[in-house]
Design an enzyme around this catalytic site. Sequence first.
Site, PDB file in Angstrom:
ATOM      1  N   ASP A  20      36.772  68.832  65.261  1.00 32.06           N
ATOM      2  CA  ASP A  20      35.767  70.072  65.066  1.00 32.06           C
ATOM      3  C   ASP A  20      35.600  70.746  63.612  1.00 32.06           C
ATOM      4  O   ASP A  20      36.705  70.372  62.993  1.00 32.06           O
ATOM      5  CB  ASP A  20      36.244  71.174  66.226  1.00 32.06           C
ATOM      6  CG  ASP A  20      35.067  71.661  66.747  1.00 32.06           C
ATOM      7  OD1 ASP A  20      33.916  71.803  66.379  1.00 32.06           O
ATOM      8  OD2 ASP A  20      35.319  72.253  67.880  1.00 32.06           O
ATOM      9  N   ASN A  29      28.200  67.264  74.963  1.00 29.12           N
ATOM     10  CA  ASN A  29      27.601  67.176  73.539  1.00 29.12           C
ATOM     11  C   ASN A  29      25.903  66.582  73.768  1.00 29.12           C
ATOM     12  O   ASN A  29      25.364  66.626  72.656  1.00 29.12           O
ATOM     13  CB  ASN A  29      28.163  66.327  72.517  1.00 29.12           C
ATOM     14  CG  ASN A  29      29.478  67.019  71.926  1.00 29.12           C
ATOM     15  OD1 ASN A  29      30.580  66.318  71.689  1.00 29.12           O
ATOM     16  ND2 ASN A  29      29.517  68.068  71.681  1.00 29.12           N
TER      17      ASN A  29
HETATM   18  C1  IPE Z   1      32.550  67.861  66.015  1.00 27.43           C
HETATM   19  O1  IPE Z   1      32.019  68.843  64.783  1.00 27.43           O
HETATM   20  C2  IPE Z   1      31.778  66.788  66.047  1.00 27.43           C
HETATM   21  C3  IPE Z   1      31.373  66.207  67.058  1.00 27.43           C
HETATM   22  C4  IPE Z   1      31.393  66.895  68.223  1.00 27.43           C
HETATM   23  C5  IPE Z   1      30.952  64.811  67.320  1.00 27.43           C
HETATM   24  P1  IPE Z   1      30.892  70.069  65.150  1.00 27.43           P
HETATM   25  O2  IPE Z   1      29.755  69.162  65.063  1.00 27.43           O
HETATM   26  O3  IPE Z   1      31.181  70.544  66.562  1.00 27.43           O
HETATM   27  O4  IPE Z   1      31.253  70.946  64.090  1.00 27.43           O
HETATM   28  P2  IPE Z   1      30.892  72.622  64.074  1.00 27.43           P
HETATM   29  O5  IPE Z   1      31.651  73.280  65.133  1.00 27.43           O
HETATM   30  O6  IPE Z   1      29.396  72.675  64.157  1.00 27.43           O
HETATM   31  O7  IPE Z   1      31.193  73.193  62.839  1.00 27.43           O
HETATM   32 MG    MG Z   2      32.085  72.251  67.131  1.00 24.31          MG
END
Ligand code: IPE
Ligand code: MG
Length: 226
Positions: free
Chosen positions: A2, A50
């Site tokens: 994350d 996601n």
């Molecule tokens: C994690 O980083 C990557 C995936 C879910 C693929 P994020 O994209 O959730 O990063 P933040 O939470 O916006 O900082």
């Molecule tokens: Mg995230």
Amino acid sequence: MDGNGRWAKERGLPRIAGHREGAESVRAVLKACVEFGVKYLTVYAFSTENWRRPQEEVDFLMELFSATIDRELDELMAEGVKLNFLGRLARFSPEIQAKMKKAADKTAENKRITVSVMLNYGGRAEIVDALRQMTNDKLANEQINEENISKYLYTCGIPDPDLLIRTANEMRVSNFLLWQIAYAEIYVTPVYWPDFRREQLKEAIEDYQKRVRKFGQTEEQIKNAG
Ligand code: IPE
Ligand code: MG
């Protein structure tokens, strides 16, 4: 994994730049795991939630998974990495599914480390899928036990994790390995995933080594047994 987005934002970059750098962290952490003798590494790459991100970010991530498999496969093979892709994979394009299957088949006999990449993965969905399969297989009432439930999860054959690492200071589990983390030690770090490399992993493992794992027993019992 994350903090990719926040890492990028702090640098005035688009979110996808954070994902690209995050892929480098996977590479570095895997290499360090091999060096440190870690036998199982499980990474949460894409959750069932996601898909709700902006379409262009989802598209970029799909392209990144696909390109990373292409680019890394020979080296992973040479390093003895067994690759698993776990989750509801049917939701991915036929091309990506074929690529994952090819990579998993090719590396299936490798022994040095097992790397599981969780994709379209949700801990609750995994338990639902396991229960459906158990009823399909007509398991008897007395066969519904912890050992069999573990066997019906996507992670069948993979030991429960000892250490769960959460980057970017998130103090929640986010639907990851709900069943398997029952006794996992949790390590939370403010470091964003793109900055999480060998040194940060070493710190996490050193922190883990200081913990006393009691599995419900008292500290005295653990010391006397040890
Ligand atoms: C994690 O980083 C990557 C995936 C879910 C693929 P994020 O994209 O959730 O990063 P933040 O939470 O916006 O900082
Ligand atoms: Mg995230």
